[in-house]
Design a protein around this motif. Structure first.
Motif, mmCIF file in Angstrom:
data_model
loop_
_atom_site.group_PDB
_atom_site.id
_atom_site.type_symbol
_atom_site.label_atom_id
_atom_site.label_comp_id
_atom_site.label_asym_id
_atom_site.label_seq_id
_atom_site.Cartn_x
_atom_site.Cartn_y
_atom_site.Cartn_z
ATOM 1 N N GLY A 166 12.063 23.276 4.865
ATOM 2 C CA GLY A 166 11.441 23.931 3.415
ATOM 3 C C GLY A 166 11.033 24.814 2.550
ATOM 4 N N HIS A 167 11.533 25.014 2.410
ATOM 5 C CA HIS A 167 12.029 26.062 0.879
ATOM 6 C C HIS A 167 11.895 25.097 -0.457
ATOM 7 N N ARG A 168 12.456 24.227 -0.043
ATOM 8 C CA ARG A 168 12.068 23.264 -1.687
ATOM 9 C C ARG A 168 10.570 21.663 -1.357
ATOM 10 N N ALA A 169 9.817 22.850 -0.098
ATOM 11 C CA ALA A 169 8.884 21.184 -0.545
ATOM 12 C C ALA A 169 8.188 20.791 -0.808
ATOM 13 N N HIS A 170 8.395 18.901 -1.151
ATOM 14 C CA HIS A 170 7.932 18.862 -2.322
ATOM 15 C C HIS A 170 7.212 17.047 -1.572
ATOM 16 N N TRP A 171 6.527 16.548 -2.669
ATOM 17 C CA TRP A 171 5.435 15.379 -1.886
ATOM 18 C C TRP A 171 6.139 14.637 -2.923
ATOM 19 N N ALA A 172 6.303 13.387 -2.111
ATOM 20 C CA ALA A 172 7.000 11.595 -3.101
ATOM 21 C C ALA A 172 5.693 10.475 -2.801
ATOM 22 N N VAL A 173 5.332 9.561 -3.484
ATOM 23 C CA VAL A 173 4.977 8.853 -2.931
ATOM 24 C C VAL A 173 5.761 7.535 -3.251
ATOM 25 N N ALA A 174 5.579 6.765 -1.663
ATOM 26 C CA ALA A 174 6.712 5.654 -1.295
ATOM 27 C C ALA A 174 5.365 4.439 -1.429
ATOM 28 N N SER A 175 6.203 2.892 -2.340
ATOM 29 C CA SER A 175 5.092 1.899 -3.017
ATOM 30 C C SER A 175 6.181 1.047 -2.175
ATOM 31 N N ASN A 181 19.182 16.749 -6.887
ATOM 32 C CA ASN A 181 19.339 14.639 -7.109
ATOM 33 C C ASN A 181 17.917 14.534 -6.606
ATOM 34 N N HIS A 182 16.864 15.549 -5.727
ATOM 35 C CA HIS A 182 15.482 14.336 -6.273
ATOM 36 C C HIS A 182 15.363 13.730 -4.161
ATOM 37 N N GLU A 183 17.207 13.896 -4.181
ATOM 38 C CA GLU A 183 16.588 13.460 -2.813
ATOM 39 C C GLU A 183 16.232 14.208 -1.246
ATOM 40 N N PRO A 184 16.420 13.454 -0.306
ATOM 41 C CA PRO A 184 15.356 14.287 0.671
ATOM 42 C C PRO A 184 17.256 15.302 1.467
ATOM 43 N N CYS A 185 16.766 17.005 2.105
ATOM 44 C CA CYS A 185 17.503 17.211 1.735
ATOM 45 C C CYS A 185 17.135 17.955 3.166
ATOM 46 N N LEU A 227 14.889 11.004 4.939
ATOM 47 C CA LEU A 227 13.401 11.015 4.357
ATOM 48 C C LEU A 227 12.494 11.974 6.207
ATOM 49 N N GLU A 228 13.226 11.260 7.302
ATOM 50 C CA GLU A 228 12.462 11.579 8.226
ATOM 51 C C GLU A 228 12.597 13.390 9.065
ATOM 52 N N ARG A 229 14.053 12.703 8.676
ATOM 53 C CA ARG A 229 14.807 14.042 9.375
ATOM 54 C C ARG A 229 14.325 15.399 7.922
ATOM 55 N N SER A 230 13.363 14.961 6.882
ATOM 56 C CA SER A 230 13.521 15.767 6.046
ATOM 57 C C SER A 230 12.144 16.616 5.932
ATOM 58 N N ASN A 231 11.278 15.231 6.059
ATOM 59 C CA ASN A 231 10.015 15.685 6.452
ATOM 60 C C ASN A 231 9.749 16.942 7.955
ATOM 61 N N LEU A 246 1.169 -0.876 0.158
ATOM 62 C CA LEU A 246 -0.494 0.170 0.222
ATOM 63 C C LEU A 246 0.898 0.969 -0.068
ATOM 64 N N PRO A 247 0.149 2.229 -0.401
ATOM 65 C CA PRO A 247 1.049 3.140 -0.792
ATOM 66 C C PRO A 247 1.118 4.989 0.037
ATOM 67 N N VAL A 248 2.179 5.397 0.260
ATOM 68 C CA VAL A 248 2.595 5.922 1.400
ATOM 69 C C VAL A 248 2.871 7.521 0.977
ATOM 70 N N LEU A 249 2.236 8.731 0.703
ATOM 71 C CA LEU A 249 1.508 10.183 0.649
ATOM 72 C C LEU A 249 2.831 11.132 1.758
ATOM 73 N N ILE A 250 4.337 11.275 1.014
ATOM 74 C CA ILE A 250 5.463 11.926 2.233
ATOM 75 C C ILE A 250 6.033 13.114 1.922
ATOM 76 N N PRO A 251 5.615 14.123 2.597
ATOM 77 C CA PRO A 251 5.896 15.416 2.038
ATOM 78 C C PRO A 251 7.872 16.125 2.634
ATOM 79 N N TYR A 252 8.458 16.122 1.411
ATOM 80 C CA TYR A 252 9.808 16.471 2.350
ATOM 81 C C TYR A 252 10.798 17.380 1.504
ATOM 82 N N ASP A 253 11.349 17.384 1.743
ATOM 83 C CA ASP A 253 12.939 18.755 1.049
ATOM 84 C C ASP A 253 13.228 17.915 -0.604
ATOM 85 N N GLU A 254 13.090 18.708 -1.018
ATOM 86 C CA GLU A 254 13.985 17.997 -1.824
ATOM 87 C C GLU A 254 14.780 18.614 -2.877
ATOM 88 N N ASP A 255 16.545 17.900 -3.098
ATOM 89 C CA ASP A 255 17.402 18.458 -3.258
ATOM 90 C C ASP A 255 17.518 18.146 -4.417
#
Length: 307
Positions: A181-190, A173-177, A251-255, A162-171
């Motif tokens: 919150g200046h680069r707040a972004h959403w990802a879907v974890a599957s 290269n798309h990785e968490p940074c 991801l937890e720290r970024s979130n 089942l999927p999880v929708l997670i907000p985080y700051d996107e670097d």
């Protein structure tokens, strides 16, 4: 009198092509859109993850057993600030079959309900409400961070497919940074990659033929095992066709530190929908777990709000 035909005139030079039509409000493609153009995602529950793991094989602890759980979600490149809505559209493919929901309908509903002005979603609570309406699913709004008991809940949820929708700051290269919150972004974890003590995984797993150290679930069990030592999240987001593999701790720290909207964005004159209290109230330490409606009866303790 000559009977010869007159010499035909030379052909006219070709006409120049008309100038390209520029639609009102259109703009040049973003770099991530140009990179994705003409490419296709790798399809399959495990195929792309196996490619990622082969590239990074030396970075995983050899004293642990590693198990991979994943359910494929399709890729979609966002058009404008639609990362959350695109992540929801991708997640819906694990909840509906066949999928009748269009991206246009997701955007229209979000705007109609007042959750967004430009496609942005700065509230996990609004995302949960939108998901229930457009997907016909049950959305569990998780708050209090992604560590501790919530970490265990996320692991069980993803291992169940089942999927999880997670907000985080996107670097870049798309990785968490960590950008406040200046680069707040959403990802879907599957999916998830779990590292557990040797001898923990038995019975329901089989070795991957290409990567013998990697175990795949034989009958897709939901993870109920012993304590996990390392967790990586397998996710997609709207600026790449490819899966990303991130340590859960990163991801937890970024979130957790999504505190404020980028001041430049806030001052650009564009209207955005922000919850009362701003980004920190709307996104920090929060995620959205999506359940099929039929699964709600199996675990009646689930609720839309989880503190």
């Amino acid at each position: 009198m000559s009977t010869e035909s007159p010499t035909p005139p030379p052909p006219l030079p070709p006409t120049a092509p008309p100038p390209p039509v520029v639609l009102p409000g259109s703009s040049k493609k973003k770099l991530y859109q140009a990179i994705a153009e003409g490419k296709s995602p790798v399809v399959g529950d495990h195929k792309e993850a196996q490619l990622l793991l082969r590239q990074r094989e030396g970075s995983f602890r050899q004293d642990l057993q590693w198990a991979l759980f994943n359910k494929y979600v399709p890729s979609l490149i966002q058009d404008g600030p639609q990362c959350g809505l695109v992540a929801l559209w991708m997640a819906a493919h694990l909840l509906q079959h066949p999928l009748a929901m269009s991206m246009e309908s997701v955007v229209h509903t979000a705007m109609q309900r007042g959750y967004t002005a430009q496609g942005e979603v700065f509230s996990a609570r609004d995302m949960a409400l939108l998901a229930e309406e457009v997907c016909g699913c049950h959305a569990e709004h998780l708050s209090g961070g992604m560590g501790g008991d919530n970490s265990s809940r996320i692991v069980r949820h993803l291992s169940a497919g089942l999927p999880v929708l997670i907000p985080y700051d996107e670097d870049f290269n798309h990785e968490p940074c960590l950008r406040s919150g200046h680069r707040a972004h959403w990802a879907v974890a599957s999916g998830i990659l779990l590292g557990v003590a040797q001898g923990t995984l038995k019975g329901h797993f089989q070795a991957d033929p290409a990567l013998p150290w990697l175990l795949l679930p034989r009958d897709a069990p939901c993870w109920q095992g012993a304590a996990v030592e390392e967790v990586y999240i397998l996710a997609k987001q709207g600026k790449s066709l490819r899966y990303q593999l991130w340590p859960l701790e990163a991801l937890e720290r970024s979130n957790s530190q999504l505190r404020e909207m980028d001041p430049k964005r806030a001052a650009d004159g564009t209207a955005y929908v922000l919850p009362q209290g701003g980004l920190q109230v709307g996104l920090a330490g929060q995620a959205v777990l999506l359940h099929r409606q039929t699964d709600r009866d199996v675990n009646p303790a689930q609720s839309t709000e989880q503190d």
